[in-house]
Design a protein around this motif. Sequence first.
Motif, PDB file in Angstrom:
ATOM      1  N   LEU A   1       0.834  -1.213   0.000  1.00 19.36           N
ATOM      2  CA  LEU A   1       0.000   0.000   0.000  1.00 19.36           C
ATOM      3  C   LEU A   1       0.861   1.252   0.000  1.00 19.36           C
ATOM      4  N   THR A   2       1.977   1.220   0.707  1.00 18.35           N
ATOM      5  CA  THR A   2       2.903   2.355   0.702  1.00 18.35           C
ATOM      6  C   THR A   2       3.395   2.617  -0.716  1.00 18.35           C
ATOM      7  N   GLU A   3       3.800   1.564  -1.401  1.00 18.13           N
ATOM      8  CA  GLU A   3       4.294   1.733  -2.774  1.00 18.13           C
ATOM      9  C   GLU A   3       3.184   2.171  -3.716  1.00 18.13           C
ATOM     10  N   LEU A   4       1.969   1.683  -3.500  1.00 22.57           N
ATOM     11  CA  LEU A   4       0.834   2.118  -4.318  1.00 22.57           C
ATOM     12  C   LEU A   4       0.602   3.619  -4.125  1.00 22.57           C
ATOM     13  N   ALA A   5       0.682   4.081  -2.885  1.00 21.28           N
ATOM     14  CA  ALA A   5       0.504   5.514  -2.601  1.00 21.28           C
ATOM     15  C   ALA A   5       1.544   6.344  -3.347  1.00 21.28           C
ATOM     16  N   LEU A   6       2.775   5.911  -3.332  1.00 19.34           N
ATOM     17  CA  LEU A   6       3.838   6.654  -4.020  1.00 19.34           C
ATOM     18  C   LEU A   6       3.650   6.621  -5.540  1.00 19.34           C
ATOM     19  N   ARG A   7       3.246   5.474  -6.087  1.00 12.60           N
ATOM     20  CA  ARG A   7       2.969   5.392  -7.534  1.00 12.60           C
ATOM     21  C   ARG A   7       1.815   6.309  -7.917  1.00 12.60           C
ATOM     22  N   SER A   8       0.794   6.309  -7.083  1.00 10.71           N
ATOM     23  CA  SER A   8      -0.377   7.137  -7.352  1.00 10.71           C
ATOM     24  C   SER A   8      -0.006   8.623  -7.312  1.00 10.71           C
ATOM     25  N   LYS A   9       0.776   9.016  -6.331  1.00  9.26           N
ATOM     26  CA  LYS A   9       1.199  10.409  -6.216  1.00  9.26           C
ATOM     27  C   LYS A   9       2.066  10.796  -7.418  1.00  9.26           C
ATOM     28  N   ALA A  10       2.924   9.880  -7.857  1.00  8.97           N
ATOM     29  CA  ALA A  10       3.799  10.143  -9.006  1.00  8.97           C
ATOM     30  C   ALA A  10       2.995  10.382 -10.285  1.00  8.97           C
ATOM     31  N   HIS A  11       1.798   9.839 -10.358  1.00 10.36           N
ATOM     32  CA  HIS A  11       0.929  10.015 -11.524  1.00 10.36           C
ATOM     33  C   HIS A  11       0.742  11.495 -11.863  1.00 10.36           C
ATOM     34  N   TRP A  12       0.815  12.354 -10.862  1.00  9.12           N
ATOM     35  CA  TRP A  12       0.552  13.783 -11.054  1.00  9.12           C
ATOM     36  C   TRP A  12       1.802  14.558 -11.459  1.00  9.12           C
ATOM     37  N   GLY A  13       2.889  13.857 -11.781  1.00 13.21           N
ATOM     38  CA  GLY A  13       4.059  14.526 -12.326  1.00 13.21           C
ATOM     39  C   GLY A  13       5.058  15.028 -11.304  1.00 13.21           C
ATOM     40  N   TYR A  14       4.906  14.638 -10.056  1.00  7.78           N
ATOM     41  CA  TYR A  14       5.875  15.042  -9.040  1.00  7.78           C
ATOM     42  C   TYR A  14       7.220  14.384  -9.315  1.00  7.78           C
ATOM     43  N   ASP A  15       8.301  15.103  -9.045  1.00  5.77           N
ATOM     44  CA  ASP A  15       9.629  14.544  -9.304  1.00  5.77           C
ATOM     45  C   ASP A  15      10.069  13.614  -8.168  1.00  5.77           C
ATOM     46  N   THR A  16      11.164  12.915  -8.416  1.00  6.66           N
ATOM     47  CA  THR A  16      11.673  11.914  -7.479  1.00  6.66           C
ATOM     48  C   THR A  16      11.987  12.524  -6.116  1.00  6.66           C
ATOM     49  N   GLN A  17      12.572  13.704  -6.107  1.00 11.32           N
ATOM     50  CA  GLN A  17      12.916  14.355  -4.837  1.00 11.32           C
ATOM     51  C   GLN A  17      11.654  14.657  -4.027  1.00 11.32           C
ATOM     52  N   PHE A  18      10.624  15.170  -4.671  1.00 15.53           N
ATOM     53  CA  PHE A  18       9.359  15.445  -3.986  1.00 15.53           C
ATOM     54  C   PHE A  18       8.776  14.157  -3.420  1.00 15.53           C
ATOM     55  N   LEU A  19       8.753  13.104  -4.241  1.00 15.22           N
ATOM     56  CA  LEU A  19       8.185  11.833  -3.787  1.00 15.22           C
ATOM     57  C   LEU A  19       8.964  11.252  -2.616  1.00 15.22           C
ATOM     58  N   GLU A  20      10.276  11.369  -2.633  1.00 22.86           N
ATOM     59  CA  GLU A  20      11.066  10.882  -1.500  1.00 22.86           C
ATOM     60  C   GLU A  20      10.765  11.700  -0.244  1.00 22.86           C
ATOM     61  N   SER A  21      10.484  12.980  -0.415  1.00 27.29           N
ATOM     62  CA  SER A  21      10.110  13.823   0.731  1.00 27.29           C
ATOM     63  C   SER A  21       8.782  13.371   1.333  1.00 27.29           C
ATOM     64  N   CYS A  22       7.933  12.767   0.501  1.00 25.08           N
ATOM     65  CA  CYS A  22       6.619  12.304   0.956  1.00 25.08           C
ATOM     66  C   CYS A  22       6.646  10.879   1.508  1.00 25.08           C
ATOM     67  N   ARG A  23       7.732  10.146   1.265  1.00 29.89           N
ATOM     68  CA  ARG A  23       7.761   8.720   1.598  1.00 29.89           C
ATOM     69  C   ARG A  23       7.403   8.440   3.061  1.00 29.89           C
ATOM     70  N   LYS A  24       8.000   9.169   3.983  1.00 32.35           N
ATOM     71  CA  LYS A  24       7.735   8.893   5.402  1.00 32.35           C
ATOM     72  C   LYS A  24       6.252   9.078   5.722  1.00 32.35           C
ATOM     73  N   GLU A  25       5.679  10.163   5.227  1.00 28.32           N
ATOM     74  CA  GLU A  25       4.266  10.434   5.506  1.00 28.32           C
ATOM     75  C   GLU A  25       3.348   9.400   4.848  1.00 28.32           C
ATOM     76  N   LEU A  26       3.759   8.859   3.722  1.00 26.37           N
ATOM     77  CA  LEU A  26       2.923   7.914   2.989  1.00 26.37           C
ATOM     78  C   LEU A  26       3.210   6.458   3.334  1.00 26.37           C
ATOM     79  N   THR A  27       4.078   6.229   4.303  1.00 24.87           N
ATOM     80  CA  THR A  27       4.421   4.863   4.699  1.00 24.87           C
ATOM     81  C   THR A  27       3.396   4.325   5.694  1.00 24.87           C
TER      82      THR A  27
END
Length: 153
Positions: free
Chosen positions: A16-42
């Motif tokens: 589910l954590t990985e699904l959340a990150l994939r879903s968020k990436a759908h909106w064009g966020y870059d890798t750095q932004f997504l890594e910043s979100c990882r803790k909150e989305l875990t």
Amino acid sequence: MGISIRPARLQEASYLTELALRSKAHWGYDTQFLESCRKELTLREGELSARRAAVAEQDGDIVGFTTLEGDPPQGVLGMMFVDPDVIGKGIGRLLFDHVVVTARELGFTQFTIDADPNAEPFYEAMGAVPVGVAPSGSIPGRTLTQLLRNVRD
């Protein structure tokens, strides 16, 4: 479409954590932004039940999930993500409707949503109304629109 909603299983937390990150990436966020979100989305196994995590399953595959957090009467839609391959196919609506019904059954009168800007139109279409802003849990200085959804409507 054959979609069912069920409680998340402990062993699904990392998926589910990985699904959340994939879903968020759908909106064009870059890798750095997504890594910043990882803790909150875990999601962690031990918190799935307390966060009332529920998954949407289609043909044995998880295609989305949501969490309803807090204690009545005021709850929080903590997370809601849909697999990018099926965004726009009604799964978000099914998950949102599930949250509303569950919230009502548990005695909630309303819940808030701190919405990603890309999700605001969806939540407004689901009957949520903007009530303010909330700080991002991931990005210092970033704010998110906070919406409110009454469940007694």
